[in-house]
Motif scaffolding. Structure first.
Motif, PDB file in Angstrom:
ATOM      1  N   ARG A  88      60.072  42.497  60.982  1.00 56.78           N
ATOM      2  CA  ARG A  88      59.916  42.551  59.343  1.00 56.78           C
ATOM      3  C   ARG A  88      58.587  42.069  59.007  1.00 56.78           C
ATOM      4  NH1 ARG A  88      65.049  39.869  56.942  1.00 56.78           N
ATOM      5  NH2 ARG A  88      63.875  40.957  55.272  1.00 56.78           N
ATOM      6  N   VAL A  89      57.848  42.862  58.512  1.00 58.98           N
ATOM      7  CA  VAL A  89      56.673  42.429  58.068  1.00 58.98           C
ATOM      8  C   VAL A  89      56.691  42.432  56.480  1.00 58.98           C
ATOM      9  CG1 VAL A  89      54.088  42.919  57.781  1.00 58.98           C
ATOM     10  CG2 VAL A  89      55.374  43.532  59.816  1.00 58.98           C
ATOM     11  N   GLU A  90      56.670  41.025  56.003  1.00 56.46           N
ATOM     12  CA  GLU A  90      56.736  40.709  54.707  1.00 56.46           C
ATOM     13  C   GLU A  90      56.153  39.563  54.562  1.00 56.46           C
ATOM     14  OE1 GLU A  90      60.918  38.498  54.438  1.00 56.46           O
ATOM     15  OE2 GLU A  90      61.046  40.416  54.341  1.00 56.46           O
ATOM     16  N   GLY A  91      56.084  39.320  53.155  1.00 53.41           N
ATOM     17  CA  GLY A  91      55.181  38.059  52.678  1.00 53.41           C
ATOM     18  C   GLY A  91      54.133  38.313  51.651  1.00 53.41           C
ATOM     19  N   ARG A  92      53.356  37.218  51.515  1.00 52.54           N
ATOM     20  CA  ARG A  92      52.671  37.299  50.297  1.00 52.54           C
ATOM     21  C   ARG A  92      51.231  36.887  50.991  1.00 52.54           C
ATOM     22  NH1 ARG A  92      50.741  33.135  47.924  1.00 52.54           N
ATOM     23  NH2 ARG A  92      49.526  33.196  45.719  1.00 52.54           N
ATOM     24  N   LEU A  93      50.010  37.251  50.448  1.00 51.82           N
ATOM     25  CA  LEU A  93      48.667  36.753  50.814  1.00 51.82           C
ATOM     26  C   LEU A  93      47.830  36.814  49.579  1.00 51.82           C
ATOM     27  CD1 LEU A  93      46.665  36.317  53.389  1.00 51.82           C
ATOM     28  CD2 LEU A  93      46.007  38.654  53.176  1.00 51.82           C
ATOM     29  N   MET A  94      47.493  35.608  49.309  1.00 45.98           N
ATOM     30  CA  MET A  94      46.252  35.429  48.241  1.00 45.98           C
ATOM     31  C   MET A  94      44.976  35.163  48.727  1.00 45.98           C
ATOM     32  SD  MET A  94      46.631  32.824  44.887  1.00 45.98           S
ATOM     33  CE  MET A  94      45.349  33.126  43.460  1.00 45.98           C
ATOM     34  N   VAL A  95      43.854  35.892  48.395  1.00 45.68           N
ATOM     35  CA  VAL A  95      42.560  35.805  48.916  1.00 45.68           C
ATOM     36  C   VAL A  95      41.363  35.667  47.509  1.00 45.68           C
ATOM     37  CG1 VAL A  95      40.866  36.879  50.259  1.00 45.68           C
ATOM     38  CG2 VAL A  95      43.234  37.408  50.775  1.00 45.68           C
ATOM     39  N   GLY A  96      40.791  34.743  47.705  1.00 45.26           N
ATOM     40  CA  GLY A  96      39.620  34.414  46.771  1.00 45.26           C
ATOM     41  C   GLY A  96      38.307  35.334  47.163  1.00 45.26           C
ATOM     42  N   VAL A  97      37.699  36.138  46.383  1.00 49.42           N
ATOM     43  CA  VAL A  97      36.584  37.025  46.765  1.00 49.42           C
ATOM     44  C   VAL A  97      35.372  36.827  45.872  1.00 49.42           C
ATOM     45  CG1 VAL A  97      35.807  39.178  47.572  1.00 49.42           C
ATOM     46  CG2 VAL A  97      38.368  38.676  47.492  1.00 49.42           C
ATOM     47  N   THR A  98      34.413  36.400  46.453  1.00 49.95           N
ATOM     48  CA  THR A  98      33.078  36.195  45.634  1.00 49.95           C
ATOM     49  C   THR A  98      32.713  37.834  45.069  1.00 49.95           C
ATOM     50  OG1 THR A  98      31.012  35.070  45.519  1.00 49.95           O
ATOM     51  CG2 THR A  98      31.400  36.644  47.299  1.00 49.95           C
ATOM     52  N   PRO A  99      32.288  37.594  43.840  1.00 53.12           N
ATOM     53  CA  PRO A  99      32.075  39.077  43.239  1.00 53.12           C
ATOM     54  C   PRO A  99      30.967  39.978  43.937  1.00 53.12           C
ATOM     55  CG  PRO A  99      31.908  37.426  41.544  1.00 53.12           C
ATOM     56  CD  PRO A  99      31.875  36.775  42.943  1.00 53.12           C
ATOM     57  N   TRP A 100      30.219  39.581  44.565  1.00 55.39           N
ATOM     58  CA  TRP A 100      29.234  40.683  45.287  1.00 55.39           C
ATOM     59  C   TRP A 100      29.890  41.214  46.595  1.00 55.39           C
ATOM     60  CZ3 TRP A 100      27.663  40.665  50.436  1.00 55.39           C
ATOM     61  CH2 TRP A 100      27.485  39.605  50.972  1.00 55.39           C
ATOM     62  N   LEU A 124      44.488  39.414  44.962  1.00 53.44           N
ATOM     63  CA  LEU A 124      43.217  39.209  44.950  1.00 53.44           C
ATOM     64  C   LEU A 124      42.611  38.544  43.923  1.00 53.44           C
ATOM     65  CD1 LEU A 124      42.130  42.621  46.319  1.00 53.44           C
ATOM     66  CD2 LEU A 124      42.348  40.566  47.508  1.00 53.44           C
ATOM     67  N   LEU A 125      41.805  37.355  43.692  1.00 57.14           N
ATOM     68  CA  LEU A 125      41.359  36.620  42.829  1.00 57.14           C
ATOM     69  C   LEU A 125      39.879  36.894  42.868  1.00 57.14           C
ATOM     70  CD1 LEU A 125      41.558  34.605  40.432  1.00 57.14           C
ATOM     71  CD2 LEU A 125      41.435  32.790  42.040  1.00 57.14           C
ATOM     72  N   GLU A 126      39.178  37.343  41.902  1.00 50.85           N
ATOM     73  CA  GLU A 126      37.964  37.516  42.157  1.00 50.85           C
ATOM     74  C   GLU A 126      37.215  36.369  41.275  1.00 50.85           C
ATOM     75  OE1 GLU A 126      34.635  40.908  41.220  1.00 50.85           O
ATOM     76  OE2 GLU A 126      35.134  39.827  39.274  1.00 50.85           O
ATOM     77  N   GLY A 127      36.176  35.488  42.056  1.00 52.15           N
ATOM     78  CA  GLY A 127      36.040  34.494  41.337  1.00 52.15           C
ATOM     79  C   GLY A 127      34.465  33.596  42.123  1.00 52.15           C
ATOM     80  N   LEU A 128      33.665  32.917  41.542  1.00 50.29           N
ATOM     81  CA  LEU A 128      32.857  32.183  42.364  1.00 50.29           C
ATOM     82  C   LEU A 128      33.522  30.863  42.929  1.00 50.29           C
ATOM     83  CD1 LEU A 128      30.264  32.694  39.594  1.00 50.29           C
ATOM     84  CD2 LEU A 128      29.844  33.702  41.700  1.00 50.29           C
ATOM     85  N   MET A 129      32.918  30.492  44.051  1.00 51.31           N
ATOM     86  CA  MET A 129      33.780  29.540  44.492  1.00 51.31           C
ATOM     87  C   MET A 129      34.251  28.283  43.855  1.00 51.31           C
ATOM     88  SD  MET A 129      34.928  29.073  47.494  1.00 51.31           S
ATOM     89  CE  MET A 129      33.808  30.189  48.767  1.00 51.31           C
TER      90      MET A 129
END
Length: 317
Positions: A88-100, A124-129
């Motif tokens: 059973r593949v389930e769950g949550r993944l949160m990734v921060g991504v630099t804008p470029w 997904l969270l877009e943001g500088l570090m």
């Protein structure tokens, strides 16, 4: 220290009150209050400040809250991995991504990842570090893709370099100083920059002091998003320092101009940044692999747009 006590602590912080925590966890207010008091008694430290308008945390409480979030997030990752082993593949993944990266490789990466792990709830969270850092610290973010600033805790995080990218001082196309050839010519201009809370001195040294110039720090505006940075450059005629690749991709292509300055800036590293001593979930590993696959595909492409991108980028792995 027991798990239900840590859950009560985190829920109280998120809700801002005992009542809100009770609603979140489906328990009585008395049960939440008892768990928190037992935790304070066990640690022999005051953790919360109770007031009619809600609760706040002592310095001891804030430290424990950070660790409590990490514990609960790691347990959630363990549950997801075990469920995957059960089929059973389930769950949550949160990734921060630099804008470029958002503007270049993210969409293809997400599409590929969704094909492989469609049951994962992706955030997904877009943001500088500097924006991603607190989320990495408390464990709510699995990892971030960006450039880690040396001023941030070297012992606290681990970085796996992916590629290097060039950076440039930029102005808007048509700026009165578009023909400037030295940073010395830009000292009477206002600047918009991004840096971590403890990173301003290091960035000023990197851009100005080491090049033999001093700038009035009141001329520097700190921006924590590319949208703000772009607005200040285009509408307030400010100078900035950013990855050169930004001027090669929509919607900024043709709007930002990298200056041909005598001063040179060493290539920066784009890395996968995670908290040290934490374990990336299977979903997180899969997302990183998808990203690398997409980047390598573009690096080998002969398309005009890809060739333009990789004039400023260099793969490391």
């Amino acid at each position: 220290m027991k798990l239900h006590q840590l859950e009560a602590l985190v829920a109280s912080a998120d809700a801002g009150s005992i009542r809100g925590a009770a609603r979140t966890l489906g328990l009585s207010q008395a049960a939440i209050t008892r768990a928190l008091r037992e935790l304070e008694e066990a640690e022999r430290l005051p953790l919360l400040v109770r007031a009619p308008e809600g609760i706040s945390f002592t310095e001891h409480g804030k430290v424990l809250l950070t660790h409590a979030r990490l514990v609960l997030n790691q347990l959630a990752h363990a549950h997801s991995d075990l469920e995957r082993l059960r089929g059973r593949v389930e769950g949550r993944l949160m990734v921060g991504v630099t804008p470029w990266v958002t503007l270049t490789f993210l969409a293809e990466t997400v599409l590929l990842f969704r094909k492989l792990m469609p049951e994962i709830r992706l955030e997904l969270l877009e943001g500088l570090m500097s924006v991603a850092q607190p989320h990495l610290r408390d464990g709510s973010m699995d990892f971030a893709i960006g450039q880690w600033q040396a001023a941030a805790g070297v012992q606290e995080f681990v970085c796996e370099p992916v590629l290097t990218y060039e950076s440039s001082v930029m102005v808007r196309t048509g700026h009165p100083l578009a023909q400037a050839r030295s940073i010395h010519e830009l000292l009477d201009s206002d600047w918009v920059l991004n840096f971590a809370p403890d990173g301003q001195a290091g960035l000023i040294d990197y851009l100005f002091t080491r090049n033999g110039v001093q700038i009035d720090e009141r001329r520097i505006v700190r921006a924590q998003s590319v949208a703000m940075l772009q607005t200040m450059v285009e509408q307030a005629d400010m100078c900035t320092w950013s990855p050169t690749v930004l001027c090669r991709v929509p919607p900024l292509r043709g709007r930002l101009l990298p200056l041909a300055l005598r001063e040179r800036f060493e290539p920066r590293q784009l890395s996968v940044v995670s908290r040290r001593n934490s374990t990336l979930s299977n979903a997180a590993v899969c997302f990183v692999e998808c990203l690398l696959k997409v980047i390598r595909r573009h690096a080998r492409s002969a398309k005009k747009d890809d060739l333009a991108l990789f004039e400023t980028l260099k793969m490391l792995i």
